[in-house]
Design an enzyme around this catalytic site. Structure first.
Site, PDB file in Angstrom:
ATOM      1  N   LYS A 109     137.987  69.007 -46.662  1.00 54.38           N
ATOM      2  CA  LYS A 109     137.635  68.129 -45.525  1.00 54.38           C
ATOM      3  C   LYS A 109     136.778  68.825 -44.212  1.00 54.38           C
ATOM      4  CE  LYS A 109     139.757  64.270 -44.205  1.00 54.38           C
ATOM      5  NZ  LYS A 109     140.240  62.663 -44.637  1.00 54.38           N
ATOM      6  N   ASN A 226     139.656  50.758 -38.480  1.00 54.42           N
ATOM      7  CA  ASN A 226     138.847  50.087 -39.534  1.00 54.42           C
ATOM      8  C   ASN A 226     139.701  50.215 -40.385  1.00 54.42           C
ATOM      9  OD1 ASN A 226     136.660  49.670 -41.356  1.00 54.42           O
ATOM     10  ND2 ASN A 226     136.555  51.281 -42.155  1.00 54.42           N
TER      11      ASN A 226
END
Length: 421
Positions: A109, A226
């Site tokens: 990440k 999204n």
């Protein structure tokens, strides 16, 4: 986003969840040490030239949790409250997410502490390219493959790919170094909708198992970005009634159901769902407690906690966001009989189609959207069946079952590979 303290850190939550799964499968102490620790943690402080000629220094991170199964896979987020603790937790969850879905990736990440809404397009590009340069010592199609996350998008992925390609390959495009790119640069068909579509596939599987009629279901969605907007559109098409949605400014509620295409168009025009005329305004906190059959947290971490878990009125929670439910809330929800489709399964559609995109990029051979969606549904279905069977076997919540499957897989890979001297 909540800035957590060391006493109640997001990474501590991730480790607590891991330990619950490790207890369940009787994981040996040596593997607990390995799997509860991040392999690499890179912090970078880098200058960026702004439009007015001034210089600002930003802080960014890239973390690898575990690489036993393959190269690091995980998104990059731009947010003013990004911390190393948060990035470490998200990297660990990515390891488990990839393992549950059977993908040949480890967990990674990244993030930059910045409010991208305050930057011009040129400043955003300068920041992205400089951050990419700083973390490029980790990147590569067989080492570390970033993807979009909070406040990042296909354009930012294109800049990352181009920067890497210029540095490492003399400008020749390396499409497999990043996923979530624009299709013309090698992005996969269906990638943009993949997270939200995966959430809906997960809900469909759970609905079959737990007897929920989606044509009659009332749905509340926190977060209309999204993932949230895609889930809203697809569930609306299945006949569900979307009664509330929200964004960072707040939410809107209409118990009779929202006109989702109209809400989407309104947000496109105004920048927010707030002010949509055919609904009443609610806060993000109030939205979570509205009466519904399905609740989809699609915003940020730690939204459902011990403070509000007793007031949640959904029958099923599908976690489109990462880490929206704390361990204390999990226990309350489980005791109340509320089903939680955990983030490491429910929102894994994004990383699964990222895997498809990576494979396509390595081969320079591209699939149709129908192929992508069909393969995604098959993997989501298989994973749900395995998680549900594990939950039934051990009489535990779905999150613990999913983690147990994931930890077991990564532990077995680690045992077989052995420890390099």
């Amino acid at each position: 986003m909540v800035i957590t303290t060391p006493e109640h850190s997001l990474y501590a939550i991730a480790v607590e969840q891991f330990n619950q799964a490790a207890d369940l499968i009787g994981l040996e102490d040596e593997l607990r040490q390995i799997l509860s620790t991040c392999k690499r943690e890179l912090t970078v402080n880098f200058p960026v030239e702004m439009d007015d000629g001034s210089i600002k220094v930003f802080t960014g991170y890239r973390v690898h949790h575990n690489l036993a199964a393959g190269p690091a896979k995980g998104g990059i987020r731009y947010h003013p409250n990004v911390t190393l603790d948060e990035v470490k937790a998200l990297a660990m969850w990515m390891t488990w997410k990839c393992a549950i879905m059977g993908l040949p990736f480890g967990g990674g990440k990244g993030g930059v502490r910045v409010d991208p809404k305050l930057l011009s397009p040129g400043e955003l590009q300068n920041l992205t390219r400089r951050y990419t340069t700083e973390i490029s010592i980790l990147l590569g199609p067989h080492q570390d493959i970033p993807a979009p996350d909070v406040n990042t998008n296909p354009q930012i992925m294109a800049w990352i790919m181009d920067t890497y390609s210029m540095h490492r390959h003399g400008g020749v495009s390396v499409p497999a170094v990043v996923t979530g790119k624009p299709p013309i640069l090698g992005g996969s068909a269906g990638r943009l909708e993949a997270t939200g579509r995966g959430v809906v596939f997960a809900i469909e599987e759970a609905a079959k198992t737990y007897g929920i009629d989606l044509t009659q279901a009332r749905v509340v969605i926190q977060g209309f970005g999204n993932a949230g907007s895609t889930a809203a559109r697809l569930l609306d098409e299945l006949g569900s009634r979307i009664v509330a949605v929200s964004d960072s400014r707040g939410g809107i509620y209409n118990p009779n159901g929202l006109d989702i295409p109209a809400v989407f168009a309104f947000k496109q025009q105004t920048g927010s769902v707030i002010g949509y005329p055919e609904a009443e305004r609610v806060t993000n906190e109030e939205l979570l407690e509205l009466p519904c059959d399905i609740l989809i947290p699609a915003a940020l971490e730690e939204q459902i906690t011990e403070r509000n878990a007793a007031r949640i009125r959904a029958r099923l929670i599908a976690e489109a966001a990462n880490g929206p439910t704390t361990p204390e809330a999990d226990r309350i929800l489980f005791d109340r009989g509320i089903i939680v489709l955990p983030d490491i399964y429910a929102n894994a559609g994004g990383v699964t189609v990222s895997y498809f995109e990576w494979v396509q990029g390595l081969q320079h051979f591209y699939w149709t959207e129908e192929e992508v969606n069909s393969r995604l549904r098959a993997i989501m279905t298989r994973a749900f069946q395995a998680i549900h069977a594990t939950a039934e076997r051990y009489h535990v919540q779905l999150r613990t079952a999913a983690l147990a499957l994931a930890v077991q897989r990564v532990a077995e890979i680690t045992r077989l590979r052995g420890i390099y001297p």
